[in-house]
Design a protein around this motif. Sequence first.
Motif, PDB file in Angstrom:
ATOM      1  N   GLY A  38       0.797  -1.212   0.000  1.00 33.77           N
ATOM      2  CA  GLY A  38       0.000   0.000   0.000  1.00 33.77           C
ATOM      3  C   GLY A  38       0.830   1.263   0.000  1.00 33.77           C
ATOM      4  N   GLU A  39       2.033   1.180   0.559  1.00 35.27           N
ATOM      5  CA  GLU A  39       2.913   2.352   0.609  1.00 35.27           C
ATOM      6  C   GLU A  39       3.848   2.431  -0.597  1.00 35.27           C
ATOM      7  OE1 GLU A  39       2.758   4.823   2.602  1.00 35.27           O
ATOM      8  OE2 GLU A  39       1.289   4.023   4.013  1.00 35.27           O
ATOM      9  N   ALA A  40       3.780   1.451  -1.495  1.00 39.16           N
ATOM     10  CA  ALA A  40       4.653   1.436  -2.682  1.00 39.16           C
ATOM     11  C   ALA A  40       3.892   2.037  -3.860  1.00 39.16           C
ATOM     12  CB  ALA A  40       5.101   0.017  -2.984  1.00 39.16           C
ATOM     13  N   THR A  51       4.707   4.020  -6.491  1.00 41.91           N
ATOM     14  CA  THR A  51       5.258   3.917  -7.845  1.00 41.91           C
ATOM     15  C   THR A  51       5.351   2.470  -8.310  1.00 41.91           C
ATOM     16  OG1 THR A  51       6.553   5.937  -7.506  1.00 41.91           O
ATOM     17  CG2 THR A  51       7.231   4.476  -9.310  1.00 41.91           C
ATOM     18  N   ASN A  52       5.851   1.601  -7.441  1.00 44.18           N
ATOM     19  CA  ASN A  52       6.159   0.232  -7.860  1.00 44.18           C
ATOM     20  C   ASN A  52       4.978  -0.726  -7.790  1.00 44.18           C
ATOM     21  OD1 ASN A  52       8.851   0.849  -8.373  1.00 44.18           O
ATOM     22  ND2 ASN A  52       9.441   0.471  -6.235  1.00 44.18           N
ATOM     23  N   PHE A  53       3.887  -0.334  -7.106  1.00 45.21           N
ATOM     24  CA  PHE A  53       2.777  -1.267  -6.975  1.00 45.21           C
ATOM     25  C   PHE A  53       1.418  -0.606  -7.220  1.00 45.21           C
ATOM     26  CE2 PHE A  53      -0.334  -3.814  -4.581  1.00 45.21           C
ATOM     27  CZ  PHE A  53      -0.119  -5.043  -5.181  1.00 45.21           C
ATOM     28  N   VAL A  54       1.103   0.428  -6.446  1.00 46.32           N
ATOM     29  CA  VAL A  54      -0.224   1.042  -6.563  1.00 46.32           C
ATOM     30  C   VAL A  54      -0.454   1.576  -7.979  1.00 46.32           C
ATOM     31  CG1 VAL A  54      -1.782   2.807  -5.673  1.00 46.32           C
ATOM     32  CG2 VAL A  54      -0.229   1.607  -4.118  1.00 46.32           C
ATOM     33  N   ASN A  55       0.552   2.235  -8.546  1.00 42.54           N
ATOM     34  CA  ASN A  55       0.400   2.765  -9.905  1.00 42.54           C
ATOM     35  C   ASN A  55       0.157   1.653 -10.926  1.00 42.54           C
ATOM     36  OD1 ASN A  55       0.775   5.295  -8.881  1.00 42.54           O
ATOM     37  ND2 ASN A  55       2.802   5.627  -9.776  1.00 42.54           N
ATOM     38  N   VAL A  56       0.755   0.492 -10.678  1.00 44.36           N
ATOM     39  CA  VAL A  56       0.551  -0.646 -11.587  1.00 44.36           C
ATOM     40  C   VAL A  56      -0.898  -1.122 -11.522  1.00 44.36           C
ATOM     41  CG1 VAL A  56       1.206  -3.042 -12.077  1.00 44.36           C
ATOM     42  CG2 VAL A  56       2.958  -1.362 -11.466  1.00 44.36           C
ATOM     43  N   LEU A  57      -1.448  -1.223 -10.313  1.00 43.81           N
ATOM     44  CA  LEU A  57      -2.847  -1.625 -10.178  1.00 43.81           C
ATOM     45  C   LEU A  57      -3.762  -0.641 -10.908  1.00 43.81           C
ATOM     46  CD1 LEU A  57      -3.102  -2.715  -6.419  1.00 43.81           C
ATOM     47  CD2 LEU A  57      -2.631  -4.125  -8.430  1.00 43.81           C
ATOM     48  N   GLU A  58      -3.460   0.645 -10.775  1.00 46.94           N
ATOM     49  CA  GLU A  58      -4.295   1.653 -11.423  1.00 46.94           C
ATOM     50  C   GLU A  58      -4.124   1.613 -12.940  1.00 46.94           C
ATOM     51  OE1 GLU A  58      -3.219   5.207  -9.323  1.00 46.94           O
ATOM     52  OE2 GLU A  58      -4.411   4.649  -7.551  1.00 46.94           O
ATOM     53  N   GLU A  59      -2.915   1.341 -13.389  1.00 44.31           N
ATOM     54  CA  GLU A  59      -2.682   1.187 -14.834  1.00 44.31           C
ATOM     55  C   GLU A  59      -3.483   0.011 -15.383  1.00 44.31           C
ATOM     56  OE1 GLU A  59       0.749  -0.739 -17.636  1.00 44.31           O
ATOM     57  OE2 GLU A  59       1.397   0.233 -15.774  1.00 44.31           O
ATOM     58  N   LEU A  60      -3.537  -1.092 -14.620  1.00 48.89           N
ATOM     59  CA  LEU A  60      -4.253  -2.292 -15.052  1.00 48.89           C
ATOM     60  C   LEU A  60      -5.743  -2.225 -14.745  1.00 48.89           C
ATOM     61  CD1 LEU A  60      -1.655  -4.983 -13.874  1.00 48.89           C
ATOM     62  CD2 LEU A  60      -1.998  -4.093 -16.195  1.00 48.89           C
ATOM     63  N   LYS A  61      -6.164  -1.081 -14.123  1.00 44.58           N
ATOM     64  CA  LYS A  61      -7.576  -0.873 -13.769  1.00 44.58           C
ATOM     65  C   LYS A  61      -8.112  -1.975 -12.856  1.00 44.58           C
ATOM     66  CE  LYS A  61      -8.774   1.887 -17.870  1.00 44.58           C
ATOM     67  NZ  LYS A  61      -7.376   2.175 -18.209  1.00 44.58           N
ATOM     68  N   LEU A  62      -7.311  -2.333 -11.868  1.00 46.59           N
ATOM     69  CA  LEU A  62      -7.698  -3.353 -10.906  1.00 46.59           C
ATOM     70  C   LEU A  62      -8.192  -2.701  -9.615  1.00 46.59           C
ATOM     71  CD1 LEU A  62      -4.817  -5.970 -11.322  1.00 46.59           C
ATOM     72  CD2 LEU A  62      -7.209  -6.239 -12.005  1.00 46.59           C
ATOM     73  N   PRO A  63      -9.379  -3.043  -9.143  1.00 40.22           N
ATOM     74  CA  PRO A  63      -9.851  -2.522  -7.846  1.00 40.22           C
ATOM     75  C   PRO A  63      -8.965  -3.059  -6.720  1.00 40.22           C
ATOM     76  CG  PRO A  63     -11.629  -3.580  -9.094  1.00 40.22           C
ATOM     77  CD  PRO A  63     -10.358  -3.938  -9.764  1.00 40.22           C
ATOM     78  N   TYR A  64      -8.785  -2.266  -5.682  1.00 41.84           N
ATOM     79  CA  TYR A  64      -7.927  -2.723  -4.592  1.00 41.84           C
ATOM     80  C   TYR A  64      -8.361  -2.142  -3.256  1.00 41.84           C
ATOM     81  CZ  TYR A  64      -5.598   1.834  -5.274  1.00 41.84           C
ATOM     82  OH  TYR A  64      -5.315   3.186  -5.412  1.00 41.84           O
TER      83      TYR A  64
END
Length: 436
Positions: free
Chosen positions: A194-196, A198-211
């Motif tokens: 959750g605190e990452a 650039t390396n994680f949260v942005n990827v989820l948003e790029e892939l349009k994945l709910p989290y």
Amino acid sequence: MSAPRSPHPTIGFVDEYCQLFEGLFPQVRSYEAFKHLHLGMMSDIKRKSLPAIARAVGLENHQSLHHFLSESPWVASQLCQKRLDVILKILDGRSLILLLDETGDCKKGKSTDYVKRQYIGNVGKTENGIVAVTAYGLFQGMLLPLSFEVYKPRERLKEGDKYLSKPQIAAVMIRQLQEMGFRFELVLADSLYGEAQTNFVNVLEELKLPYILAIRSNHAVWLPEEQEVFAEPWQSFKRTFSNGTTETRYRQEIIYGQRHHQKRYWLLTTDPETLPENSTSYVMAAAPEIKLDEIGDSYGFRTWIEYGLKQSKDALGWADFRVTHYEQIEKWWEIVMSAFLMVSLFADVFNDTCPLAHQQFAQHPWWDNQGGWKNLLNNVRLIIQPLISWNLLKRWLEVFPISALRKGFEQLTSKMETFCCPLVRKLLKRSDFLFS
């Protein structure tokens, strides 16, 4: 040239499950070792060392099992691919809740690949050990093991290795699973992810994945100078657990400047006065389809991965390997994941029929009719119990030949052959899958 011999059987339902992967093991002895490890990992022997497994499954020694892990020319990634193919066939386009976490195990010395002093979650402190990032899928109450990847510390990188942080590893895993065809309705992970941003949260948003991701209590969000952070009043809600029981919990929305409907922040707790550390979570939610009253329950699914890791560690022997090269460790872990899946496939959600023979097995006083993974493991352990017990006792018949005892065990173990997994039998009928 004589035809290769047929592999020695273990017990019906194990042999049938392993048959799904038989094509990966052209050598008969390797395939037999593959089956023996599944049988041994499912057994209730406390420590899943190779010598202990060998005794439990009736082998003279553990050399064939060691050879299977260290010398046999099979590839762990191919077993992983086939196992994930099985899961995709079962899901048939249906989506999963994706659960991400890391698991660590203490290991002495520096001879084991990728071991160093680092935080080991299961002991709650920094120790010498090895860590892996793991992904499980939750489907209608049943855990499905998806993938894992070892964390490679900078100081222990080998030639050809590339350093990736744990959130970066998790992001790569998600991309790979999506490319295979997996669909995720929600991603859950702890504050490391959750605190990452650039390396994680942005990827989820790029892939349009709910989290829904945990965040630290001091989570920082950039705000214009005129805006402030404020908290809404506490609200109570009912937290519903997997067994159907409920408990009153509390939530408070934390608003950074202005409320953003696509991403909201919550404080979830059992006690808004004292905020107990072990039952209070700060979470960041970007899951528009999830209703307000479902936020607490949805985030609570994250405990399923802790449950899954505990089962694979304690019950199947995730940390019991005694090899040092990662290629061998990876094989061990992949077989643990496969054994985990074998148990999961007995869940009611995957089987629309119950063989009549199973009704007789359920008369055993220790049979567990609940539907959780641990309950299923209890039942399959009861099925293999006569075979394991016979393997441990038969040496005494070399000292005291009791033919009636031998005959009795043979009769009992033969009864166990009628136990099966209907789903596995259905998959075995699909020649397009077996030979793909």
